[in-house]
Design an enzyme around this catalytic site. Structure first.
Site, mmCIF file in Angstrom:
data_model
loop_
_atom_site.group_PDB
_atom_site.id
_atom_site.type_symbol
_atom_site.label_atom_id
_atom_site.label_comp_id
_atom_site.label_asym_id
_atom_site.label_seq_id
_atom_site.Cartn_x
_atom_site.Cartn_y
_atom_site.Cartn_z
ATOM 1 N N GLY A 1 -10.890 0.847 -4.324
ATOM 2 C CA GLY A 1 -9.470 0.777 -3.951
ATOM 3 C C GLY A 1 -8.600 1.873 -4.537
ATOM 4 O O GLY A 1 -7.935 2.615 -3.791
ATOM 5 N N ASP B 1 -5.625 11.396 6.635
ATOM 6 C CA ASP B 1 -6.412 10.165 6.709
ATOM 7 C C ASP B 1 -7.748 10.405 7.400
ATOM 8 O O ASP B 1 -8.641 9.556 7.354
ATOM 9 C CB ASP B 1 -5.626 9.081 7.473
ATOM 10 C CG ASP B 1 -5.208 7.940 6.564
ATOM 11 O OD1 ASP B 1 -5.671 7.899 5.421
ATOM 12 O OD2 ASP B 1 -4.417 7.086 7.015
ATOM 13 N N TYR C 1 0.832 -1.206 0.000
ATOM 14 C CA TYR C 1 0.000 0.000 0.000
ATOM 15 C C TYR C 1 0.873 1.265 0.000
ATOM 16 O O TYR C 1 0.563 2.247 -0.694
ATOM 17 C CB TYR C 1 -0.928 0.018 1.220
ATOM 18 C CG TYR C 1 -1.919 -1.125 1.258
ATOM 19 C CD1 TYR C 1 -2.506 -1.602 0.088
ATOM 20 C CD2 TYR C 1 -2.279 -1.725 2.458
ATOM 21 C CE1 TYR C 1 -3.417 -2.655 0.115
ATOM 22 C CE2 TYR C 1 -3.184 -2.777 2.502
ATOM 23 C CZ TYR C 1 -3.743 -3.233 1.318
ATOM 24 O OH TYR C 1 -4.645 -4.278 1.350
ATOM 25 N N PRO D 1 -11.788 -6.258 -7.829
ATOM 26 C CA PRO D 1 -11.052 -5.010 -7.538
ATOM 27 C C PRO D 1 -11.245 -3.975 -8.638
ATOM 28 O O PRO D 1 -11.918 -4.256 -9.629
ATOM 29 C CB PRO D 1 -9.607 -5.500 -7.501
ATOM 30 C CG PRO D 1 -9.583 -6.667 -8.447
ATOM 31 C CD PRO D 1 -10.914 -7.341 -8.311
ATOM 32 N N LYS E 1 1.169 4.482 -2.668
ATOM 33 C CA LYS E 1 1.015 5.886 -2.275
ATOM 34 C C LYS E 1 2.236 6.710 -2.694
ATOM 35 O O LYS E 1 2.102 7.839 -3.183
ATOM 36 C CB LYS E 1 0.799 5.980 -0.761
ATOM 37 C CG LYS E 1 -0.530 5.377 -0.322
ATOM 38 C CD LYS E 1 -0.595 5.149 1.191
ATOM 39 C CE LYS E 1 -1.877 4.409 1.570
ATOM 40 N NZ LYS E 1 -1.932 4.031 2.992
ATOM 41 N N GLN F 1 0.526 4.453 8.871
ATOM 42 C CA GLN F 1 0.042 3.265 8.175
ATOM 43 C C GLN F 1 -0.461 2.232 9.186
ATOM 44 O O GLN F 1 0.279 1.833 10.081
ATOM 45 C CB GLN F 1 1.175 2.654 7.326
ATOM 46 C CG GLN F 1 0.746 1.486 6.466
ATOM 47 C CD GLN F 1 -0.214 1.891 5.351
ATOM 48 O OE1 GLN F 1 -0.043 2.926 4.723
ATOM 49 N NE2 GLN F 1 -1.227 1.085 5.113
ATOM 50 N N LEU F 2 -1.694 1.829 9.032
ATOM 51 C CA LEU F 2 -2.297 0.846 9.925
ATOM 52 C C LEU F 2 -2.462 -0.481 9.192
ATOM 53 O O LEU F 2 -2.628 -0.500 7.963
ATOM 54 C CB LEU F 2 -3.654 1.357 10.425
ATOM 55 C CG LEU F 2 -3.614 2.664 11.220
ATOM 56 C CD1 LEU F 2 -5.037 3.092 11.587
ATOM 57 C CD2 LEU F 2 -2.755 2.546 12.478
ATOM 58 N N SER G 1 24.915 47.424 20.704
ATOM 59 C CA SER G 1 24.006 46.325 21.055
ATOM 60 C C SER G 1 22.557 46.804 21.061
ATOM 61 O O SER G 1 21.658 46.127 20.546
ATOM 62 C CB SER G 1 24.367 45.758 22.433
ATOM 63 O OG SER G 1 25.671 45.238 22.435
ATOM 64 N N PRO H 1 34.596 55.512 26.440
ATOM 65 C CA PRO H 1 34.511 54.445 27.443
ATOM 66 C C PRO H 1 33.079 54.113 27.862
ATOM 67 O O PRO H 1 32.826 53.068 28.462
ATOM 68 C CB PRO H 1 35.316 55.016 28.628
ATOM 69 C CG PRO H 1 36.258 55.997 28.013
ATOM 70 C CD PRO H 1 35.492 56.609 26.877
ATOM 71 N N LEU H 2 32.125 54.990 27.539
ATOM 72 C CA LEU H 2 30.728 54.755 27.921
ATOM 73 C C LEU H 2 30.020 53.842 26.922
ATOM 74 O O LEU H 2 28.944 53.330 27.211
ATOM 75 C CB LEU H 2 29.972 56.083 28.015
ATOM 76 C CG LEU H 2 30.573 57.155 28.936
ATOM 77 C CD1 LEU H 2 29.711 58.397 28.918
ATOM 78 C CD2 LEU H 2 30.730 56.630 30.352
#
Length: 935
Positions: free
Chosen positions: A276, A125, A52, A272, A56, A100-101, A387, A381-382
């Protein structure tokens, strides 16, 4: 009446697939780079499931759907299956997802729990309780319908007969076919009866049906004579019955006696070849529908991100008050918003996370976004707010202009945090939050570097000690011990043998001379460059004597401690592009020279693997956010004097992929443009192979006045009146520094946008003058910014200028060719970037040039170590000095990081604490657990 017309599922499904193929092609044309994605999760290896799944996968490939088959072994546990489902749920490239089951596992697994774990919006599904519930209440446009009932409805539509008002009978009540078929017919306005194998009046009920759907799982249970003349018959059954005429001894039949039923029905499906093929076609249709819903909701390349609204206050409160007034989004939400998968993040509490390098691998084919570096004029220096500008700019681009945008910044050192600065998260309404987390420990990267660095230091002195106190054979016996009578070289020892030109791998085969070569590194203590480190400002460790214990038998020497962020391992972390690259760089680090003048590496010491283990988590970038909810990578923090002063290559690379082609990554270079930006271009960009689009150059009226001849400024002391009163003449003179730094950026072929960081003491005339002179000096644009007081809103003009500048084709170029002699590379930087007339190498520096060239390191880039307070080597020379001779007192090698660093003037890599360190103001509220007084 005439026999029933056969409803061929093969024919109809082919028509559906052709229609879907066109839809997918149109989707891809409209959204380049987008492909509908289907994932099929299989547990075990059942033959029927494999059949299957192959059907797919084949159908998906034909239509143009990207299908991924994930196969778990039959030993998989329920927890492992659920973990896999969670990963697929979070993957934005997966639009349809089925399990898939049946599940073929040796372990007990609750199938309903598994199907319900699939995200409803991906459950193509239609088996989850949520989709089943929506179908049962008629929400057909907001759910997925199980594929077989959906296929049945498509076949019924092919007849052209209206369902509305018809009497329908469904035989079967399974969750997969019967029950959803009932709901589907009901909400298509049929009158529906559901029967099953235990319905006593089954024949009578079937005889009433205008539309009959049979899914009972019993061979030819429904007889032809039961069927109402002219009915539509949909047979969902697949059963095997004995048939001696078949090679297999059996044949496939449906739940309806086909031969007699087709004499009474108007339309009938064969078995079939009926229902299907439709099931697979409907799976594909649902996947395409899911992709379409995704495109409606999420524009490809655009994040679906929730921004935080700022509540601005005047006067601007303290940084910690602002930080605490914001409620950060859970960091896993931020990760989801920007397209990271659940298994790509590692949470460290609610507000920070590490990002796995697997994200970069997954996104490797995605186009990069625009690359912006924030630098500055020569600062006071400050500090001038690089950033803060970085964060304000990304907040403007993201929260206000709705662009995908990432900030990439360095992690602050604990030393300055507790010593002089008190934090480095930005400021005002342009911050990384929470600032306590940002400034304190973060995720432990700096501690990992401390441990790794000091392991190397211990290995150096220990090796010297053991070589001085043991014979060659004793050393060999300990280095290659006999375990159960067998000696074996480790991988790292084989690398050492190969380096020595010894190809032998049998420890017993080495000659006496080869043993001596192997066991003796013969480190010359006078050449040791590797120092111990500590992430604390401690001036009393600047020069120490080690080895004074009686157990060291008098083998003492003078050494020192540096601050952790100056460790070469920090630079290695910042410049590595992956775990493997980091490990190689760690192994290449040179710690000393042998008495023969050969470099001794960490690989020679045998510690490479141990260093990689200590650093394996530190290599992952740290994810945080700004006040306005835009994402931030905080990663690596190399000093900008003896190292290159930029955040990590890895953070930039991952961010550039995540933002997409039209997005922006804004990173910050340490100190002024003559240091951090020059190293960003010549070292970081050379290493990363990334090419920047825009330079943002931060300037302040205060700093430019200082460069014009204004008096010195000191943290904590009120500014002199020259800085608080309008003085256009002083300001114009100081703009020589701004002009030079614009020129420096343009040397690399990158457009420059000047961000004039406005303070409340600046006048309109002063700000206008800076903007004017910046443009005259060659800046693409110059704009006034108020992001400290207004957050992203105050940097919108800057963001728009950056957007425009990023459209200019890049003409990026390096300043020098690395193949040039070391002295020539130093001279180019000194003359073109600093404005020097020439350089002067002191004897020690001349000796190092010869040594490193001989050792094969002469072709490395140059990382100048000089004061950040002047373009020259003298911090007192402001403005744009020229004509000076730049003195080079020494040169050192960071071979693992990949650069040589000349020392210009004098400086210490272990800062000292001031008289009143910032930790005086830091305290912990033990009742609430809050940190107070930070920055």
């Amino acid at each position: 009446m005439a026999p029933a017309e056969v409803l061929s599922g093969k024919v109809v499904s082919a028509q559906v697939r052709e229609r879907l193929k066109k839809q997918v092609a149109e989707m891809k044309e409209k959204f380049p780079g987008f492909t509908p994605g289907l994932a099929i999760l299989q547990v075990g290896n059942r033959d029927d499931s494999n059949l299957y799944i192959n059907m797919k996968l084949k159908a998906a490939a034909e239509i143009g759907i990207s299908a991924n088959h994930i196969k778990l072994p039959n030993t998989a546990t329920e927890a492992e299956v659920l973990k896999c489902i969670a990963s697929l749920n979070g993957d934005p490239a997966v639009h349809g997802f089925i399990v898939q089951l049946p599940l073929d596992s040796d372990k007990p697994i609750n199938t309903e729990k598994i199907t319900n774990a699939v995200a409803p919006e991906k459950d193509v599904d239609g088996l989850s309780s949520i989709n089943a519930g929506k179908l049962s209440r008629g929400d057909l446009g907001d759910c997925f319908i199980p594929c077989t009932p959906k296929g049945c409805m498509e076949l019924i539509r092919q007849t052209g007969i209206q369902v509305t008002g018809k009497r329908a009978v469904v035989v079967g009540r399974s969750k997969i076919v019967g029950a959803p078929m009932h709901d589907l017919l009901l909400w298509n306005h049929a009158t529906v009866t559901t029967c099953h194998s235990k319905t006593s009046t089954l024949a009578e009920e079937v005889a009433k049906a205008d539309i009959l759907v049979v899914a009972a799982g019993k061979a030819e249970m429904v007889k032809g004579e039961w069927i109402k003349p002219g009915a539509i018959v949909i047979d969902c059954g697949i059963n095997h019955v004995p048939d001696s005429t078949k090679a297999s001894g059996k044949r496939v039949v449906g739940d309806v006696a086909y031969a007699t039923a087709k004499e009474k029905a108007s339309y009938i499906t064969p078995v079939p070849g009926g229902v299907g093929p439709m099931t697979v076609a409907m799976l594909m249709q649902s996947t395409v529908e899911s992709a379409q819903r995704f495109l409606e909701k999420f524009q490809p390349g655009k994040w679906n991100i929730q921004y935080n609204q700022l509540t601005l206050k005047m006067p601007v409160p303290s940084d910690i008050e602002i930080s605490r007034s914001c409620i950060p989004k859970p960091i896993d939400q931020v990760a989801k918003e920007i397209g990271l998968l659940p298994d790509e993040i590692e949470l460290y509490g609610q507000t920070k996370a590490k990002v796995h390098l697997s994200a970069l691998k997954r996104l490797k084919n995605q186009p990069d976004g625009k690359y912006v570096v924030v630098t500055g004029i020569t600062p006071t220096p400050l500090g001038e707010g690089k950033s803060t500008t970085t964060i304000g700019l990304v907040q403007a681009l993201g929260a206000h202009l709705h662009q995908n945008v990432f900030a990439c910044v360095r992690q602050p050192s604990q030393g300055p945090t507790f010593g002089i600065k008190g934090g480095a998260a930005g400021g005002g309404y342009s911050q990384v939050v929470p600032m306590e987390e940002f400034n304190l420990h973060l995720t432990g990267d700096i501690h990992a570097i401390t441990a790794a660095n000091n392991l190397v230091a211990a290995a150096v002195d220990t090796r010297i000690f053991h070589e001085l106190t043991q014979s060659d054979q004793a050393l060999y016996n300990r280095l290659v011990p006999s375990v159960n009578g067998v000696r074996k070289f480790s991988e790292i020892q084989i690398r050492r043998l190969q380096k020595l030109g010894i190809s032998k791998t049998d420890p017993a085969a080495l000659t006496k001379e080869e043993v001596t070569l192997f066991v003796r590194l013969d480190i010359d203590p006078a050449t040791i460059t590797w120092q111990r480190v500590l992430d604390t400002n401690d001036r009393f460790l600047r020069r120490i004597t080690i080895g004074q214990s009686p157990t060291e038998k008098g083998f003492s020497r003078t050494a020192q401690f540096d601050i952790t962020v100056s460790s070469e391992i920090m630079a290695v972390l910042a410049l590595s592009d992956g775990l493997d690259d980091m490990k190689k760089r760690l192994g290449r680090m040179v710690v000393a020279s042998s008495k023969r003048g050969e470099p001794v590496t960490t690989d020679d010491l045998g510690v490479t693997g141990a260093l990689a283990v200590l650093m394996k988590d530190a290599v992952k970038p740290n994810l945080m956010q700004t006040l306005e909810g835009t994402p931030v990578f905080v990663h690596a923090g190399p000093f900008a004097n003896i190292a290159h002063g930029n955040s990590s290559v890895l953070a930039d690379k991952i961010a550039l992929k995540l933002v997409g082609k039209e997005g922006f990554v804004v990173t910050e270079a340490g100190f002024g443009a003559d240091i951090g930006m020059e190293k960003f271009f010549n070292i970081k960009c050379r290493c990363s192979d990334l090419r920047p689009n825009v330079v943002v150059l931060v300037a302040t009226v205060r700093a430019l006045k200082m460069h014009g001849g204004g008096p010195a400024v000191t943290a904590g002391i009120p500014l002199p009146k020259e800085y608080t009163e309008e003085n256009l003449q002083l300001l114009a003179k100081g703009c020589s520094n701004l002009s030079k730094q614009i020129q420096n950026a343009r040397l690399f072929g990158v457009p420059v946008v000047v961000a004039v960081n406005a303070f409340k003491t600046d006048t309109k005339a002063e700000l206008a003058l800076v903007v004017q002179l910046a443009k005259e000096a060659g800046a693409f644009d110059a704009v006034e910014c108020t992001h400290w007081a207004e957050g992203g809103k105050g940097a919108v003009a800057l963001a728009q200028a950056v957007q425009r500048a990023s459209q200019i084709p890049s003409n990026f170029r390096f300043l020098y060719n690395v193949e040039l002699p070391v002295i020539d590379k130093i001279r180019i930087i000194a003359q073109q970037i600093y404005g020097a007339s020439d350089i002067e190498l002191l004897p020690e520096a001349q000796e190092k040039v010869a040594v490193y060239t001989k050792q094969g390191f002469g072709n490395l880039p140059i990382c100048m170590a000089k004061t950040h307070l002047s373009l020259s080597h003298d911090p007192e020379q402001k403005g744009a000095p020229t004509g000076f001779i730049l003195p080079i007192r020494d040169i050192r090698a960071s071979v693992g990081a990949g650069f040589l660093y000349p020392l210009v003037g004098t400086m210490s890599t272990m800062p000292g604490l001031p008289t009143r360190p910032s930790f005086y103001d830091i305290d912990l509220d033990t009742a609430s657990g809050e940190v107070n007084g930070l920055f």
